[in-house]
Write an enzyme that holds these catalytic residues in place. Structure first.
Site, PDB file in Angstrom:
ATOM      1  N   ASN A  63     -29.728  20.407   7.850  1.00 48.34           N
ATOM      2  CA  ASN A  63     -29.050  19.688   6.744  1.00 48.34           C
ATOM      3  C   ASN A  63     -27.536  19.591   6.962  1.00 48.34           C
ATOM      4  OD1 ASN A  63     -28.653  20.044   3.107  1.00 48.34           O
ATOM      5  ND2 ASN A  63     -28.910  18.186   4.292  1.00 48.34           N
TER       6      ASN A  63
ATOM      7  N   CYS B 133     -26.422  17.651  10.122  1.00 47.50           N
ATOM      8  CA  CYS B 133     -26.179  16.512  11.023  1.00 47.50           C
ATOM      9  C   CYS B 133     -26.878  15.235  10.565  1.00 47.50           C
ATOM     10  CB  CYS B 133     -26.632  16.840  12.446  1.00 47.50           C
ATOM     11  SG  CYS B 133     -25.678  18.163  13.213  1.00 47.50           S
ATOM     12  N   ARG B 134     -28.214  15.210  10.644  1.00 48.00           N
ATOM     13  CA  ARG B 134     -28.947  13.961  10.412  1.00 48.00           C
ATOM     14  C   ARG B 134     -29.179  13.623   8.947  1.00 48.00           C
ATOM     15  NH1 ARG B 134     -33.854  15.682  14.059  1.00 48.00           N
ATOM     16  NH2 ARG B 134     -33.111  17.671  13.235  1.00 48.00           N
ATOM     17  N   SER B 135     -29.749  14.560   8.179  1.00 48.99           N
ATOM     18  CA  SER B 135     -30.117  14.200   6.799  1.00 48.99           C
ATOM     19  C   SER B 135     -28.916  13.873   5.907  1.00 48.99           C
ATOM     20  CB  SER B 135     -31.041  15.249   6.163  1.00 48.99           C
ATOM     21  OG  SER B 135     -30.450  16.518   6.112  1.00 48.99           O
TER      22      SER B 135
ATOM     23  N   ASP C  14     -32.404  14.926  17.415  1.00 48.59           N
ATOM     24  CA  ASP C  14     -31.429  15.894  16.924  1.00 48.59           C
ATOM     25  C   ASP C  14     -30.148  15.787  17.758  1.00 48.59           C
ATOM     26  OD1 ASP C  14     -30.000  18.056  16.090  1.00 48.59           O
ATOM     27  OD2 ASP C  14     -31.625  19.505  16.313  1.00 48.59           O
TER      28      ASP C  14
END
Ligand code: 4NP
Length: 161
Positions: A17, A19-21, A129
């Site tokens: 929670n 980087c991406r989301s 990722d």
């Protein structure tokens, strides 16, 4: 197409929670705003190592380059209540989706999907990722977040939730 009367809850989930989301959350917030979708939007991680942390500086930077400030976001771990609070729980990768299915409580009502399930031709694919990658990887993550957010917004407007 405007979806003015659509009220929906969407939770984006990755591992940390950070980087991406958070990027998917930011992209979908912007998309919902633009399309008139009245949405409860959040993000969380399947892991809790970064609980309370702001997004990774590289995610903050790529969002900022696209005019979005995500510096106030704070990481949290997925909780049981998320499975009934949100209509959609959208995982970034196949491992996140598998973990969500494993921890889903019996009363879960949220629809689980992958972010790229909402992008034509990319169904079933994972958002890579970028954590251990070079900065440029975050540009790819942002582009995938935006594409997924647009596709999800389309389907919410079409289906009413
Ligand atoms: P995210 O990236 O899942 O996109 O937030 C990661 C962040 C941290 C770690 C792994 C992935 N980590 O191992 O700490």
């Amino acid at each position: 197409m405007k979806g003015k009367n659509v009220r929906v809850g969407v939770l984006f989930v990755c591992l940390g929670n950070i980087c991406r989301s958070p990027l998917a959350e930011a992209a979908f917030r912007a998309e919902a705003e633009e399309r008139g979708i009245d949405a409860l939007v959040d993000s969380a991680g399947t892991g809790g190592w970064h609980r309370g942390d702001p997004p990774d500086p590289r995610s903050r930077a790529v969002a900022k380059r696209h005019g979005v400030d995500i510096s106030s976001y704070r990481a949290r771990q997925v909780a049981d209540a998320d499975f009934t609070r949100f209509d959609h729980i959208v995982a970034m990768d196949a491992a996140n989706l598998r973990d969500l299915r494993r921890i889903a409580p019996a009363e879960a009502t949220a629809r689980l999907s992958l972010l790229l399930d909402h992008v034509a031709g990319r169904e079933g694919q994972s958002v890579a990722d970028p954590y251990y990658e070079a900065d440029a990887a975050f540009g790819v993550t942002w582009a995938e977040a935006v594409a997924g957010a647009k596709g999800l917004a389309d389907s919410i407007i079409r289906e009413g939730r």
